[in-house]
Design a protein around this motif. Structure first.
Motif, PDB file in Angstrom:
ATOM      1  N   PHE A   1      24.455   9.789 -19.472  1.00  0.00           N
ATOM      2  CA  PHE A   1      24.933  11.164 -19.387  1.00  0.00           C
ATOM      3  C   PHE A   1      24.232  11.938 -18.276  1.00  0.00           C
ATOM      4  CE2 PHE A   1      25.255   9.856 -23.877  1.00  0.00           C
ATOM      5  CZ  PHE A   1      26.638   9.840 -23.978  1.00  0.00           C
ATOM      6  N   GLY A   2      23.353  11.267 -17.550  1.00  0.00           N
ATOM      7  CA  GLY A   2      22.637  11.900 -16.463  1.00  0.00           C
ATOM      8  C   GLY A   2      21.391  12.656 -16.895  1.00  0.00           C
ATOM      9  N   GLN A   3      21.006  12.504 -18.156  1.00  0.00           N
ATOM     10  CA  GLN A   3      19.808  13.173 -18.663  1.00  0.00           C
ATOM     11  C   GLN A   3      18.568  12.380 -18.273  1.00  0.00           C
ATOM     12  OE1 GLN A   3      21.263  12.943 -22.704  1.00  0.00           O
ATOM     13  NE2 GLN A   3      21.232  15.182 -22.843  1.00  0.00           N
ATOM     14  N   LEU A   4      17.543  13.089 -17.820  1.00  0.00           N
ATOM     15  CA  LEU A   4      16.281  12.460 -17.465  1.00  0.00           C
ATOM     16  C   LEU A   4      15.580  12.017 -18.743  1.00  0.00           C
ATOM     17  CD1 LEU A   4      14.187  11.881 -15.204  1.00  0.00           C
ATOM     18  CD2 LEU A   4      13.228  14.136 -15.720  1.00  0.00           C
ATOM     19  N   VAL A   5      15.332  10.710 -18.875  1.00  0.00           N
ATOM     20  CA  VAL A   5      14.681  10.193 -20.086  1.00  0.00           C
ATOM     21  C   VAL A   5      13.248   9.746 -19.833  1.00  0.00           C
ATOM     22  CG1 VAL A   5      16.852   9.561 -21.200  1.00  0.00           C
ATOM     23  CG2 VAL A   5      15.666   7.866 -19.805  1.00  0.00           C
ATOM     24  N   PHE A   6      12.883   9.597 -18.543  1.00  0.00           N
ATOM     25  CA  PHE A   6      11.511   9.208 -18.206  1.00  0.00           C
ATOM     26  C   PHE A   6      11.241   9.592 -16.764  1.00  0.00           C
ATOM     27  CE2 PHE A   6       8.498   6.161 -16.347  1.00  0.00           C
ATOM     28  CZ  PHE A   6       7.421   6.351 -17.192  1.00  0.00           C
ATOM     29  N   GLU A   7      10.003  10.057 -16.520  1.00  0.00           N
ATOM     30  CA  GLU A   7       9.596  10.354 -15.152  1.00  0.00           C
ATOM     31  C   GLU A   7       8.085  10.248 -15.057  1.00  0.00           C
ATOM     32  OE1 GLU A   7      11.313  13.283 -12.001  1.00  0.00           O
ATOM     33  OE2 GLU A   7      10.084  14.418 -13.419  1.00  0.00           O
ATOM     34  N   THR A   8       7.610   9.684 -13.950  1.00  0.00           N
ATOM     35  CA  THR A   8       6.171   9.569 -13.734  1.00  0.00           C
ATOM     36  C   THR A   8       5.875   9.531 -12.240  1.00  0.00           C
ATOM     37  OG1 THR A   8       4.163   8.340 -14.299  1.00  0.00           O
ATOM     38  CG2 THR A   8       6.111   7.035 -13.792  1.00  0.00           C
ATOM     39  N   SER A   9       4.667   9.903 -11.912  1.00  0.00           N
ATOM     40  CA  SER A   9       4.163   9.721 -10.552  1.00  0.00           C
ATOM     41  C   SER A   9       2.938   8.808 -10.583  1.00  0.00           C
ATOM     42  CB  SER A   9       3.819  11.063  -9.912  1.00  0.00           C
ATOM     43  OG  SER A   9       2.856  11.742 -10.681  1.00  0.00           O
TER      44      SER A   9
ATOM     45  N   GLN B   1       0.805  -1.214   0.000  1.00  0.00           N
ATOM     46  CA  GLN B   1       0.000   0.000   0.000  1.00  0.00           C
ATOM     47  C   GLN B   1       0.845   1.275   0.000  1.00  0.00           C
ATOM     48  OE1 GLN B   1      -3.422  -0.088  -0.331  1.00  0.00           O
ATOM     49  NE2 GLN B   1      -2.965  -2.232  -0.726  1.00  0.00           N
ATOM     50  N   ASN B   2       2.157   1.162  -0.250  1.00  0.00           N
ATOM     51  CA  ASN B   2       2.990   2.348  -0.353  1.00  0.00           C
ATOM     52  C   ASN B   2       2.544   3.165  -1.563  1.00  0.00           C
ATOM     53  OD1 ASN B   2       4.555   1.568   1.836  1.00  0.00           O
ATOM     54  ND2 ASN B   2       5.957   0.416   0.555  1.00  0.00           N
ATOM     55  N   ARG B   3       2.762   4.485  -1.502  1.00  0.00           N
ATOM     56  CA  ARG B   3       2.337   5.373  -2.583  1.00  0.00           C
ATOM     57  C   ARG B   3       3.552   5.861  -3.354  1.00  0.00           C
ATOM     58  NH1 ARG B   3       1.280  10.772  -3.594  1.00  0.00           N
ATOM     59  NH2 ARG B   3       2.040  11.435  -1.574  1.00  0.00           N
ATOM     60  N   LEU B   4       3.472   5.770  -4.666  1.00  0.00           N
ATOM     61  CA  LEU B   4       4.548   6.257  -5.518  1.00  0.00           C
ATOM     62  C   LEU B   4       4.551   7.777  -5.520  1.00  0.00           C
ATOM     63  CD1 LEU B   4       6.769   5.737  -7.675  1.00  0.00           C
ATOM     64  CD2 LEU B   4       4.950   5.845  -9.378  1.00  0.00           C
ATOM     65  N   ILE B   5       5.702   8.351  -5.247  1.00  0.00           N
ATOM     66  CA  ILE B   5       5.876   9.798  -5.366  1.00  0.00           C
ATOM     67  C   ILE B   5       6.450  10.105  -6.746  1.00  0.00           C
ATOM     68  CG2 ILE B   5       7.094  11.824  -4.509  1.00  0.00           C
ATOM     69  CD1 ILE B   5       7.084  10.458  -1.745  1.00  0.00           C
ATOM     70  N   ARG B   6       7.554   9.418  -7.086  1.00  0.00           N
ATOM     71  CA  ARG B   6       8.191   9.682  -8.373  1.00  0.00           C
ATOM     72  C   ARG B   6       9.069   8.499  -8.771  1.00  0.00           C
ATOM     73  NH1 ARG B   6      10.926  14.117  -7.103  1.00  0.00           N
ATOM     74  NH2 ARG B   6       9.109  15.380  -7.503  1.00  0.00           N
ATOM     75  N   PHE B   7       9.019   8.158 -10.049  1.00  0.00           N
ATOM     76  CA  PHE B   7       9.895   7.149 -10.628  1.00  0.00           C
ATOM     77  C   PHE B   7      10.595   7.811 -11.799  1.00  0.00           C
ATOM     78  CE2 PHE B   7      10.404   3.559 -13.718  1.00  0.00           C
ATOM     79  CZ  PHE B   7      11.426   2.929 -13.036  1.00  0.00           C
ATOM     80  N   SER B   8      11.929   7.848 -11.762  1.00  0.00           N
ATOM     81  CA  SER B   8      12.715   8.536 -12.786  1.00  0.00           C
ATOM     82  C   SER B   8      13.757   7.602 -13.361  1.00  0.00           C
ATOM     83  CB  SER B   8      13.442   9.742 -12.171  1.00  0.00           C
ATOM     84  OG  SER B   8      12.562  10.563 -11.452  1.00  0.00           O
ATOM     85  N   ILE B   9      14.048   7.780 -14.651  1.00  0.00           N
ATOM     86  CA  ILE B   9      15.099   7.019 -15.325  1.00  0.00           C
ATOM     87  C   ILE B   9      16.029   8.006 -16.021  1.00  0.00           C
ATOM     88  CG2 ILE B   9      15.637   5.310 -17.108  1.00  0.00           C
ATOM     89  CD1 ILE B   9      12.962   3.998 -16.523  1.00  0.00           C
ATOM     90  N   PHE B  10      17.336   7.760 -15.876  1.00  0.00           N
ATOM     91  CA  PHE B  10      18.361   8.630 -16.436  1.00  0.00           C
ATOM     92  C   PHE B  10      19.277   7.823 -17.356  1.00  0.00           C
ATOM     93  CE2 PHE B  10      17.105  10.083 -12.293  1.00  0.00           C
ATOM     94  CZ  PHE B  10      16.928  11.454 -12.464  1.00  0.00           C
ATOM     95  N   ASN B  11      19.769   8.468 -18.410  1.00  0.00           N
ATOM     96  CA  ASN B  11      20.717   7.792 -19.296  1.00  0.00           C
ATOM     97  C   ASN B  11      22.137   7.924 -18.745  1.00  0.00           C
ATOM     98  OD1 ASN B  11      21.621  10.375 -20.027  1.00  0.00           O
ATOM     99  ND2 ASN B  11      20.610  10.353 -22.015  1.00  0.00           N
TER     100      ASN B  11
END
Length: 69
Positions: free
Chosen positions: A17-25, A5-15
């Motif tokens: 080079f450190g660039q954000l390629v995906f993010e969702t809540s 029952q934990n709640r997702l705040i943020r899920f992020s994926i980086f390449n």
């Protein structure tokens, strides 16, 4: 798992080079391996997962995933 029952705040994926390629809540959304409508190359990506537990604590998990095409 469904019983978690934990709640997702943020899920992020980086390449690499450190660039954000995906993010969702939205826990129902997943990454399709694309960034800016372009397929990303096979390789290692870093993820960061932020969750809120039932008792109000925030916790973060980091790791790597392998994209295989």
């Amino acid at each position: 798992p469904k019983n978690n029952q934990n709640r997702l705040i943020r899920f992020s994926i980086f390449n690499r080079f450190g660039q954000l390629v995906f993010e969702t809540s939205d826990i129902k959304k997943g990454w399709n391996g694309n960034w800016n409508n372009s397929p990303q190359p096979s390789g290692t990506f870093v993820y960061r997962l932020e969750m809120l537990s039932l008792d109000g604590r925030t916790f973060t998990q980091k790791g790597t995933i392998a994209l295989i095409r």
